[in-house]
Scaffold this motif. Sequence first.
Motif, PDB file in Angstrom:
ATOM      1  N   GLU A 221       0.833  -1.210   0.000  1.00 35.33           N
ATOM      2  CA  GLU A 221       0.000   0.000   0.000  1.00 35.33           C
ATOM      3  C   GLU A 221       0.864   1.256   0.000  1.00 35.33           C
ATOM      4  O   GLU A 221       0.532   2.255  -0.647  1.00 35.33           O
ATOM      5  CB  GLU A 221      -0.931  -0.005   1.212  1.00 35.33           C
ATOM      6  CG  GLU A 221      -2.114  -0.947   1.087  1.00 35.33           C
ATOM      7  CD  GLU A 221      -3.163  -0.662   2.148  1.00 35.33           C
ATOM      8  OE1 GLU A 221      -3.513   0.527   2.334  1.00 35.33           O
ATOM      9  OE2 GLU A 221      -3.612  -1.627   2.791  1.00 35.33           O
ATOM     10  N   PHE A 222       1.975   1.177   0.728  1.00 28.15           N
ATOM     11  CA  PHE A 222       2.882   2.327   0.759  1.00 28.15           C
ATOM     12  C   PHE A 222       3.490   2.571  -0.621  1.00 28.15           C
ATOM     13  O   PHE A 222       3.559   3.715  -1.096  1.00 28.15           O
ATOM     14  CB  PHE A 222       3.985   2.088   1.792  1.00 28.15           C
ATOM     15  CG  PHE A 222       5.038   3.164   1.811  1.00 28.15           C
ATOM     16  CD1 PHE A 222       4.740   4.435   2.264  1.00 28.15           C
ATOM     17  CD2 PHE A 222       6.330   2.912   1.358  1.00 28.15           C
ATOM     18  CE1 PHE A 222       5.711   5.430   2.272  1.00 28.15           C
ATOM     19  CE2 PHE A 222       7.294   3.893   1.364  1.00 28.15           C
ATOM     20  CZ  PHE A 222       6.985   5.166   1.828  1.00 28.15           C
ATOM     21  N   GLN A 224       2.206   1.794  -3.451  1.00 28.31           N
ATOM     22  CA  GLN A 224       1.152   2.323  -4.306  1.00 28.31           C
ATOM     23  C   GLN A 224       0.881   3.786  -3.988  1.00 28.31           C
ATOM     24  O   GLN A 224       0.624   4.597  -4.885  1.00 28.31           O
ATOM     25  CB  GLN A 224      -0.132   1.500  -4.120  1.00 28.31           C
ATOM     26  CG  GLN A 224      -1.256   1.889  -5.078  1.00 28.31           C
ATOM     27  CD  GLN A 224      -0.852   1.750  -6.543  1.00 28.31           C
ATOM     28  OE1 GLN A 224      -0.432   0.672  -6.982  1.00 28.31           O
ATOM     29  NE2 GLN A 224      -0.958   2.838  -7.317  1.00 28.31           N
ATOM     30  N   TRP A 225       0.954   4.118  -2.697  1.00 25.27           N
ATOM     31  CA  TRP A 225       0.770   5.532  -2.282  1.00 25.27           C
ATOM     32  C   TRP A 225       1.852   6.398  -2.908  1.00 25.27           C
ATOM     33  O   TRP A 225       1.588   7.520  -3.368  1.00 25.27           O
ATOM     34  CB  TRP A 225       0.793   5.595  -0.755  1.00 25.27           C
ATOM     35  CG  TRP A 225       0.627   6.976  -0.199  1.00 25.27           C
ATOM     36  CD1 TRP A 225      -0.532   7.656   0.014  1.00 25.27           C
ATOM     37  CD2 TRP A 225       1.680   7.850   0.222  1.00 25.27           C
ATOM     38  NE1 TRP A 225      -0.280   8.901   0.540  1.00 25.27           N
ATOM     39  CE2 TRP A 225       1.075   9.049   0.683  1.00 25.27           C
ATOM     40  CE3 TRP A 225       3.072   7.745   0.271  1.00 25.27           C
ATOM     41  CZ2 TRP A 225       1.810  10.123   1.173  1.00 25.27           C
ATOM     42  CZ3 TRP A 225       3.809   8.820   0.765  1.00 25.27           C
ATOM     43  CH2 TRP A 225       3.187   9.981   1.199  1.00 25.27           C
ATOM     44  N   ASP A 228       1.186   7.167  -6.469  1.00 27.77           N
ATOM     45  CA  ASP A 228       0.085   8.106  -6.709  1.00 27.77           C
ATOM     46  C   ASP A 228       0.558   9.552  -6.527  1.00 27.77           C
ATOM     47  O   ASP A 228       0.006  10.331  -5.733  1.00 27.77           O
ATOM     48  CB  ASP A 228      -1.075   7.798  -5.753  1.00 27.77           C
ATOM     49  CG  ASP A 228      -1.711   6.446  -6.030  1.00 27.77           C
ATOM     50  OD1 ASP A 228      -1.585   5.962  -7.155  1.00 27.77           O
ATOM     51  OD2 ASP A 228      -2.323   5.876  -5.097  1.00 27.77           O
ATOM     52  N   ASN A 230       3.081  10.922  -5.027  1.00 29.33           N
ATOM     53  CA  ASN A 230       3.644  11.346  -3.747  1.00 29.33           C
ATOM     54  C   ASN A 230       5.158  11.177  -3.712  1.00 29.33           C
ATOM     55  O   ASN A 230       5.771  11.356  -2.661  1.00 29.33           O
ATOM     56  CB  ASN A 230       3.015  10.547  -2.593  1.00 29.33           C
ATOM     57  CG  ASN A 230       1.560  10.927  -2.373  1.00 29.33           C
ATOM     58  OD1 ASN A 230       1.232  12.094  -2.194  1.00 29.33           O
ATOM     59  ND2 ASN A 230       0.678   9.928  -2.420  1.00 29.33           N
ATOM     60  N   ARG A 342      -2.532   8.851   7.906  1.00 30.45           N
ATOM     61  CA  ARG A 342      -3.146   8.655   6.599  1.00 30.45           C
ATOM     62  C   ARG A 342      -2.159   8.127   5.569  1.00 30.45           C
ATOM     63  O   ARG A 342      -2.504   8.000   4.384  1.00 30.45           O
ATOM     64  CB  ARG A 342      -3.751   9.973   6.099  1.00 30.45           C
ATOM     65  CG  ARG A 342      -4.854  10.519   7.001  1.00 30.45           C
ATOM     66  CD  ARG A 342      -5.362  11.837   6.473  1.00 30.45           C
ATOM     67  NE  ARG A 342      -6.405  12.394   7.356  1.00 30.45           N
ATOM     68  CZ  ARG A 342      -6.979  13.583   7.166  1.00 30.45           C
ATOM     69  NH1 ARG A 342      -6.610  14.335   6.129  1.00 30.45           N
ATOM     70  NH2 ARG A 342      -7.899  14.008   8.000  1.00 30.45           N
ATOM     71  N   ILE A 343      -0.956   7.844   6.004  1.00 31.76           N
ATOM     72  CA  ILE A 343       0.077   7.367   5.087  1.00 31.76           C
ATOM     73  C   ILE A 343       0.380   5.915   5.419  1.00 31.76           C
ATOM     74  O   ILE A 343       0.727   5.593   6.562  1.00 31.76           O
ATOM     75  CB  ILE A 343       1.360   8.220   5.200  1.00 31.76           C
ATOM     76  CG1 ILE A 343       1.069   9.684   4.851  1.00 31.76           C
ATOM     77  CG2 ILE A 343       2.454   7.678   4.288  1.00 31.76           C
ATOM     78  CD1 ILE A 343       2.254  10.608   5.025  1.00 31.76           C
TER      79      ILE A 343
END
Length: 819
Positions: A221-222, A224-225, A228, A230, A342-343
């Motif tokens: 998930e990180f 993928q974050w 996006d 970031n 939220r991260i």
Amino acid sequence: MSPFAAGGSDDLFAQVIALIHERMPAEKAALLEAFARQYFRQVDPEDLQERQAADLYGAMASHWHFIREHGGGTRVRAFNPRLDEHGWESTHTIIEIVGDDMPFLVDSVGMELNRQGLTLHLIIHPVMHVKRDDQGRYLGLASADDNTGAHYESLIHVEVDRRTEPAHLAAIETGLTDVLADVRASVRDWPKMRQRLTDIIAGVDGAPPPGDPDETAEALEFLQWLADDNFVLLGCRDYELIDQNGENELRVLPGTGLGLLRETGDTQFSASFAALPPEIRAQAHLPTLLTITKSNTRSTVHRSGYLDYLGVKTFDDTGRVTGERRVIGLLTSTAYNTNPKRIPLLRRKVTAVIERAGLMPKSHAGKALVTILEQYPRDELFQAGVEELFHNALGILRLGERQRIRLFVRPDAFGRFVTCLIYVPRENYNTEQRKRLQAALADAFDGIASEFEVHFSESALARILIIVRLRQSGMPDVNVRELEAKLVKVSRRWEDDLREALVEHLGEERGITLFHRYGNGFPAGYREGYPARMAVRDIEQMESLADGRPLAMNLYVPLEAEPGQLNFKLFRSGAPVPLSHSLPMLERMGVRVVDERPAEITRLDGTRFWVHDFGMTLARPGEVQVERLRERFHDAFMQVWQGGIENDDFNRLTLLAGLSWREIRILRAYAKYMKQAAFTFSQAYMEQVLASYPAYAAQLVKLFVLRFDPSEDSDRSGRCEALREQMLVFLDTVANLDEDRILRQFLAMVDATLRTNYYQKAPDAPEGKTYLSFKLNPAKIPNLPEPRPMFEIFVYSPRIEGVHLRGGKVARGGLRSSD
């Protein structure tokens, strides 16, 4: 939007346009005018107000000529325009750049120029839709919707500090060319790097690491974050973990280098990995999926600082580590400003720390811990493990608002740098303190460089993050608590020493009160020249001026002083003491002033005090017993300042003979009488003689005291006779006849004195009356002109001298003379 529409800038631009049509052929003038309007379109008018139209025209035309033969790629030129060679001039070195428009150009150019120690004075950066022919020759500007043979090009005009050496100009061009090549590679490969990150995520799904599936899911998930938007992707490369001669090595997989990690012909192994100690390289086999740290390479693109490093390990079907997929870049502002809850990855760390702390969520401590984690340096939050984060966060929580220095240390996983988190009292923080902390940390960890970041909040503490790069990989053995004590010592300010000294000497209440009153009022020159303990005495002196005293003083001998050297501090409120006033007074007290250090000290209420520290030497070399003479010297100086005594060389007897100003006044009065009585020698000569025989001058005063002090009532006549005999024996040793006459005349004056008012007190003069009077027997005074009266009464003060003559026991005389 035209920048030439504010104030007189529109006239300046009109002059530039006029020069275009005046100097260019008609067929080129229209092209150049259109170019000029685009060139200056976004320039701040204030940046051009002091420029000459001819030089603006020259800069624009020079850049136009530079881009006309542009054949693709990026071109850079650094030069110093001269009027006789280029037709225009500038006080700065000019840099011209042309190339395809890309992101990060201006930021990257500015970074490189700053790295070379150059100051940027002006940047012009138009982006133009340029039309060229097949050979790349400039045809003109195209409209926004005209894509036929047109594309956007970035023009950058930079003015920096002047450099004239060819080698310096070549270094500017080479540095910028390399940086712009990095920008081009990063931008060109950006789509491929985005795809690489997607492939990495898919690869983890296909061959997940052994261990906790929840941790793997969080890592995915990180990633993928980051994908996006970031993370600014700047480089990618894949490595294979192999055993090379019994050592772990990361070998580059050919064809995988992108962006800043693009491959060169000799790139075979990871140089950074090879430089690690064997025990750290062995960690490559640990089944940890994700490594987040800082690269040991500074970014050349977009933003200064060290690159963020992401290492994602690959595994085979058995869970064995087979290699690493490396991504470098820069976290975006969103990554730094978003709440860590939220991260992905950060939220897991934060939750783990809060749960382990076991604090009630709504309690003060629980809320404070959450705030600490939310405000924790974001790079550290990404890189630190849960154990390190828990230890540091709890330490910060326990520190609270106590104004003390605390140090928290985190070594890099690869042993390349050490992160030092320091909390210091906010009011005490300054740049000098930070530099001392950096130097102490670099010394302790044998570091070669350090970066810093300072954070201020509503807290009473400031936070300083210092990163120390190590000379050799591997964490040195450093005792953190001992290092913390060293930081306390090196960061200690002069004001801290002052506070401690005031409390020590005056007690806590009085000391702290005076510290708040004076602590921030001492200038830098004073703090550098005097220890804080000495300032305590000076503060007491300044406080003593509150009762209306015009001056405060301190005569002292510095520890380092040679024999015959001493210092005299003079304190005054409101205004400094003029040297033209103080120097003559001091020099007539028997010293030579060799230097003076003034300081203006401002009290909290705005009152200003001046401290003058005079370095002095004795006119006659010798040791000075300051503790015995200080008060007498102070009193004498004050009397001269206030006009109570005359400013003459008799005052030298304070230091030479240890006499008080009142005792010196006795000898001065006798000398004044002698002048009234037409004594041969001048007052200046009499002053010189007594200064040459200070012990005899002291004996004259002692004889006067023995004769007239009411408290001297035991064997007065016998003691006087013994002293007189001692003085006469001494006089027989005086070789100079004139000096002998003067010394004997003073002795005769004391013997001829019958009565005096010296010991009389008055309600308004507890130390004695302001004038001195002697009743004299003229028959005992040698060399007195005839006719001699039976008695004389001599009255002396700095304002009047007079003699009352009496021919008999009944007073019928008058004044012989008065002045």
